[in-house]
Design a protein around this motif. Structure first.
Motif, short mmCIF file in Angstrom:
data_model
loop_
_atom_site.label_atom_id
_atom_site.label_comp_id
_atom_site.label_asym_id
_atom_site.label_seq_id
_atom_site.Cartn_x
_atom_site.Cartn_y
_atom_site.Cartn_z
N ALA A 69 0.86 -1.18 0.09
CA ALA A 69 0.17 0.13 0.06
C ALA A 69 0.93 1.47 -0.12
O ALA A 69 0.38 2.19 -0.41
N ALA A 70 1.91 1.22 0.57
CA ALA A 70 2.82 2.24 0.93
C ALA A 70 3.38 3.23 -0.48
O ALA A 70 3.43 2.21 -1.52
N ARG A 130 -11.19 1.86 -6.20
CA ARG A 130 -12.18 2.52 -6.93
C ARG A 130 -11.81 4.24 -6.79
O ARG A 130 -11.14 4.65 -6.13
N ASN A 131 -12.54 4.80 -7.64
CA ASN A 131 -12.32 6.17 -7.95
C ASN A 131 -13.55 6.95 -7.38
O ASN A 131 -14.61 6.71 -7.95
N GLU A 136 -3.51 7.82 -5.16
CA GLU A 136 -3.66 8.99 -4.63
C GLU A 136 -4.86 9.22 -4.02
O GLU A 136 -5.27 10.27 -3.09
N GLY A 137 -6.02 8.52 -4.31
CA GLY A 137 -7.60 8.72 -3.77
C GLY A 137 -7.65 7.82 -2.50
O GLY A 137 -8.50 8.10 -1.72
N VAL A 148 -7.67 2.47 2.44
CA VAL A 148 -8.97 3.24 2.63
C VAL A 148 -9.10 4.48 1.72
O VAL A 148 -8.38 5.21 1.75
N HIS A 149 -10.35 4.71 1.12
CA HIS A 149 -10.47 5.61 0.23
C HIS A 149 -10.87 6.97 1.10
O HIS A 149 -11.32 6.86 2.21
#
Length: 348
Positions: free
Chosen positions: A68-69, A232-233, A263-264, A315-316
């Motif tokens: 994730a990083a 997801r976006n 980035e999201g 997490v979004h």
């Protein structure tokens, strides 16, 4: 799994568990007669207590932000799983001079603390080829030592035979007359790194021909199991608005969120260091709350960090205000990740 741990805490212990620097959980008050039932309950959710104590290779740890990083070079989780499968019930290493710990990182920011482990592995590339910097002889405790580099670059395909050579050499050379002098850090210190390296390289030359590539085929299978979730976006306005308007939320976001490779998204660290509480402890109710958050917002994934906190790795940002609200309701929103109050403590 987290809900099962909550059930075990309520059924067999005092309603809480203690998350450890080995990225595990301890139950400190079960009745001996209940242990078989506890082990059965753990097995029901694919968990176990194998080699969590004794003079064996303990569970392999890795960067809790792995996969994730934003700063990651390579995902260390498949490597950690390969090492776990190799070391579990290894017939040669069930009675080592002392316990033995391995950590892997795939980031230049060493969140796995590889230099404080018996073997530390830093993933890197050399001329486009994947491999590792291998560190040996680190440790904390009553005689803290920083690990030393035994190999500047070890090709990926040589990982298991080289680790086996290190542990095999230690198994022969390590002291058994004094448990306070039995860790590999003392073995390396007393014999010298060069002598120890020479012995390891000799043993590696003997072992390498025995590894015909089955380990690399297994690694390829393991890597498939660590595929990224379907990101997801969505707009991040809810997070942006809360950050601008709410100083409590802003303080939490500044300390407890880390950059995600998408980035999201953000990586959320849930502090188990509420002021005045025992570091690393979580009640059964708190465990269930974290499980709910992972299910609703975190792609069904929770991790434990070596700092004894809990991680939601994916997490979004649009979900962060809702997560913060639930954490506040459950006494889990302490904004202190990386600060002096984010202290670690061994309850054992």
């Amino acid at each position: 799994q987290m809900r099962q741990l909550a059930m075990i805490a309520e059924t067999y212990d005092k309603g809480y568990g203690h998350f450890t620097t080995r990225q595990n959980i301890q139950f400190n008050w079960p009745v001996l007669a209940d242990i078989p039932a506890i082990l059965s309950d753990l097995a029901d959710v694919e968990m176990h207590a194998i080699q969590t104590s004794g003079n064996t290779i303990r569970n392999v740890t890795a960067d809790h932000f792995a996969g994730a990083a934003a700063d990651e070079i390579a995902d260390p989780r498949p490597i950690a799983e390969l090492l776990r499968q190799w070391s579990t019930d290894h017939p040669e290493f069930q009675f080592l001079p002392r316990k033995f710990k391995i950590a892997v990182t795939g980031s230049p920011n060493d969140r796995a603390v590889t230099k404080s482990h018996d073997i530390g592995l830093r993933m890197l590339e050399q001329d486009g080829k994947p491999g590792f910097e291998v560190i040996v002889g680190g440790g904390l405790g009553r005689t803290p030592m920083i690990g030393k580099v035994i190999r500047d670059f070890l090709p990926l395909e040589d990982l298991l035979p080289y680790c086996e050579a290190i542990v095999s050499t230690y198994n022969v050379l390590g002291r058994r007359d004094n448990k306070y002098k039995a860790r590999i850090k003392i073995t390396v210190h007393e014999n010298g790194l060069e002598t120890f390296r020479d012995l390891v390289e000799d043993r590696f030359a003997e072992l390498r021909p025995q590894f015909g590539g089955a380990d690399q085929a297994l690694l390829a299978e393991i890597e498939e199991a660590f595929a990224a979730p379907a990101f997801r976006n969505a707009e991040t306005g809810a997070h942006d608005a809360a950050y601008a308007a709410d100083p409590v939320y802003r303080s939490w976001a500044d300390t407890n969120l880390a950059p995600h490779r998408n980035e999201g998204y953000a990586i959320v660290s849930i502090s188990l260091k509420a002021h005045g509480a025992t570091p690393g402890d979580a009640s059964a109710a708190q465990m269930r709350a974290m499980a709910d958050l992972a299910e609703r917002f975190g792609h069904d994934e929770l991790r434990i960090s070596h700092e004894q906190n809990v991680i939601l790795p994916h997490v979004h940002k649009s979900d962060l205000p809702a997560i913060h609200a639930v954490l506040k309701e459950n006494g889990l929103a302490t904004a202190n990740i990386g600060l002096i109050s984010d202290i670690i403590a061994c309850r054992g």
